[in-house]
Design a protein around this motif. Sequence first.
Motif, PDB file in Angstrom:
ATOM      1  N   HIS A  43       0.819  -1.215   0.000  1.00  0.00           N
ATOM      2  CA  HIS A  43       0.000   0.000   0.000  1.00  0.00           C
ATOM      3  C   HIS A  43       0.851   1.264   0.000  1.00  0.00           C
ATOM      4  O   HIS A  43       0.287   2.366   0.003  1.00  0.00           O
ATOM      5  N   PRO A  45       2.825   3.865  -1.964  1.00  0.00           N
ATOM      6  CA  PRO A  45       2.919   4.235  -3.384  1.00  0.00           C
ATOM      7  C   PRO A  45       4.344   4.112  -3.912  1.00  0.00           C
ATOM      8  O   PRO A  45       5.303   4.497  -3.254  1.00  0.00           O
ATOM      9  N   ASP A  50       2.595  -2.030 -10.477  1.00  0.00           N
ATOM     10  CA  ASP A  50       1.249  -1.693 -10.959  1.00  0.00           C
ATOM     11  C   ASP A  50       0.293  -1.358  -9.824  1.00  0.00           C
ATOM     12  O   ASP A  50      -0.917  -1.274 -10.034  1.00  0.00           O
ATOM     13  N   GLY A  51       0.827  -1.202  -8.617  1.00  0.00           N
ATOM     14  CA  GLY A  51      -0.020  -0.839  -7.492  1.00  0.00           C
ATOM     15  C   GLY A  51      -0.867  -1.962  -6.943  1.00  0.00           C
ATOM     16  O   GLY A  51      -1.770  -1.723  -6.136  1.00  0.00           O
ATOM     17  N   THR A  53      -2.223  -5.051  -4.707  1.00  0.00           N
ATOM     18  CA  THR A  53      -2.139  -5.411  -3.301  1.00  0.00           C
ATOM     19  C   THR A  53      -2.734  -6.803  -3.112  1.00  0.00           C
ATOM     20  O   THR A  53      -3.326  -7.367  -4.031  1.00  0.00           O
TER      21      THR A  53
END
Length: 883
Positions: A43, A45, A50-51, A53
């Motif tokens: 979580h 940044p 690609d973000g 989780t």
Amino acid sequence: MTTEPLPEFPVGFRWGVSTSAYQIEGGATAAGRGPSIWDTFAHTPGLIADGSTGDVACDHWHRHAEDVALMAGLGVSAYRFSVAWPRVRPTGNGPANPAGLDFYDRLVDDLLAAGIDPVATLYHWDLPQPLQDAGGWLHRDTAARFAEYADLVAARLGDRVKLWITLNEPFIHMSLGYGTGEHAPGRTLLFDAFPAAHHQLLGHGLAVAALRARTTSPIAIANNYSPVRPAGDTDADLAAAHAYDSLHNRLFTDPLLGLGYPDILDLDPALVRGDDLAVIAAPIDVLGVNYYNPTGVRAPEADSPLPFELVELADYSRTAFGWPVAPDGLRELLTGLRGPVRRPGAPDPGHRERLRLRRRTRCRRPGPRPGPDRLPRRPPAGPARVDRRRRGRHRVLRLVTAGQLGVGGGLHQAFRPRARRLRHRDPHAQVVVRLVARRRDPAQRRRRPRHTRRGVAAVTTIDPMSASLPAALAEPTVPVRRSWIALIFAANLGVWMAFFTPIQVLLPQQIERIAPGDKEAMFAVVTGLGALAAVLANPLAGALSDRTCLRLGGRELGRRHVWTAGGAVLGALALLLLARQDTIAGVAVGWVAAQVCFNAMLASLTAGIPDRVPVFQRGGVSGWVGIPQSLGLVLGAVLVTAVVTGNAAGYATIALAVLLLSLPFALLTADDPLPREHRPALRPRALLASMWISPRRHPDFAWAWLTRFLVQLGNALGTLYLLYFLADGVRYPDPEGGLLVLILLYTLGMILTAVVSGRLSDRSGRRKVYVITAGLVMAVAALLLAAAPVWPMAMVAAVLLGAGYGVYLSVDAALITEVLPAATNRAKDLGVINIANSAPQVLGPALSAPIVVHLGGYPTLYAVTAAVTLVGSALVVKIRGVA
């Protein structure tokens, strides 16, 4: 694509699938699950490309029944899953989360119903975030928390899980999580990440003990290995390959085999304590081998922070990760793991660190022909090398199909590190690890599953006899009961009454009767001789206790209780003898004899904490054991002033109290005997030399000693002159009565904080912050006395001094037990620590007198007290091995 037919796998080969909790479960906040380091990392940044989780992932939390059905449809026979630590124990410690355990309970039942063997991994890198906030795997206490968590899971699932894996790929977790920061928790410590290696291995060893108490299923650890291929034949490239091999392949393997850490690693000497290596080398049943690809290595550039540089291996096809596809590396790896273990020429052939030498054709010796119970001394012959992109696609299968590597439900012991099996008997030969088959006894044969073939598992166990330790030297893992705490509390109360009551009441009365005109000087001489005897007797008696091996009526006695009981009986007789003296010389001899006996008793009682109490319980227990230091003063004074009258009756009362309070502990509690083969040598010169503990080799121990010395010196400066302070500084009309009030307030403050702070320290896993806080509180109390010498402020300061000392006493006592150099010398080393308690009682009056008379009086005395206490408590930050 090759058209060569794949050989058939033998009967008993197990096909399975594997997952990890964070990658598939989802349900990140469901049913009480706490955050893990991967939740925090994912979580943040910019850390995940690609973000993505793991909040939902494959939603295994809700769909596990469907997933089990898919596995059954594939025909797999085993499923390796990981248990999410934050789902079972959301904060990393404290009570278990019932909903989390219920989930894994259902999963295991569903797997068994589908004919799939459950294989549980306890740790696949998802450390609870609160533990990371406390230091994570850099913090020693995380290992104890992991053992507690393992016990919780095994208590629920131990009857059905077929194989337990403690840690998954600890090298990756250390190197990428704490070394380079590519994985959670994202630390970039490089070689300062080594504490994460040791504490993971220590947690593994403690977890093995916890699992053994709950289950009979095999226990394993899963390491990842990589064959190391130097870029060239230069000495620099070979040295780089050796360094990488030590870090990647041996750091997490040699300690499991009882070989210690590779000598190329520059480990902090304070990191490995006491029985750590023995705990790590606890016998396991399976050594898991995870293989991905070989690693190319060359010499580093001159300014590189690492002793090697990774290079790509040419002429291999690549996976999506960019890893070379090299199945022949697995064969190279497996045959390399069982190779001769030696170290290069060095002046000390008894050194425990090993080096697996690169195997060369010219140094191979003829040996037994390959058979079903051993791997060959060299890889099986194969066809000439062809296109390197296709080379050896299935050559590893020859290990299986030739019967050289049996894989199945029967897990066989295979590591036999015995001197008689050495094949290289040169001066530097240390041990050979050979894969062998184990003959089963008839009972084991009856229990063996029908589908299992005789052979050797790819992963195996250490011979239990090679690393076993007697209970007297093992690190305790089972919490002590309240009855044990109550008995050791009473024993300590007796010994502290024997220490303090004569000094406070009986000796002054006796000396005043013998030499009324010179009582102050004679009292100082007698108590000074007693203090000197205490300084010498405590570590010496501890060293003798460490070496005690006695038999009585054919029964081995423990090495502690004989000193507790003997010290109590002889000390009581010394007090009775002391009561009959009517000369100063006789009083001095009697008091010195009492000090020797009671310090022998104290040495054995003090060693009882690290002998019997697990690390995660020591703060609370130390709080209970510390309370008698003040309570004994009060109760003893009451006994000899309000209950009995007369000097002789007072000595007799204290002697009786010592026996009644101390003997039950020695008679009713367990005391593990020390086998003679583990007893340290009893040579006078070596015994005296052992009293010096090198600060260079054991810096944490040295800093702990200095911290205790300064804090105890501050406490002595602040309390020894309270009577005179009340009379001359406060001008209190009844200084003796006022002193009794202050002692009661001091004792009350200590009682209120000692046990509570110790337990809080155990729960948080932190020691140093409590020691520093205690020092601040005691310093504030001393400054109040310096700034406002009035009766109300004196009462406030007494409560603060007691409260701060209670915190310090419990937490520092627990901290000390975590920096002891070796289990074989616990009592002696604690005796050396106790010098830091006794010496300030001698130095305190000597330093206080000139300060009061010549350097500004009581304000200066209490300002110096505050400064010494602050410095002493602050030095605890120098201790690196304790949080």
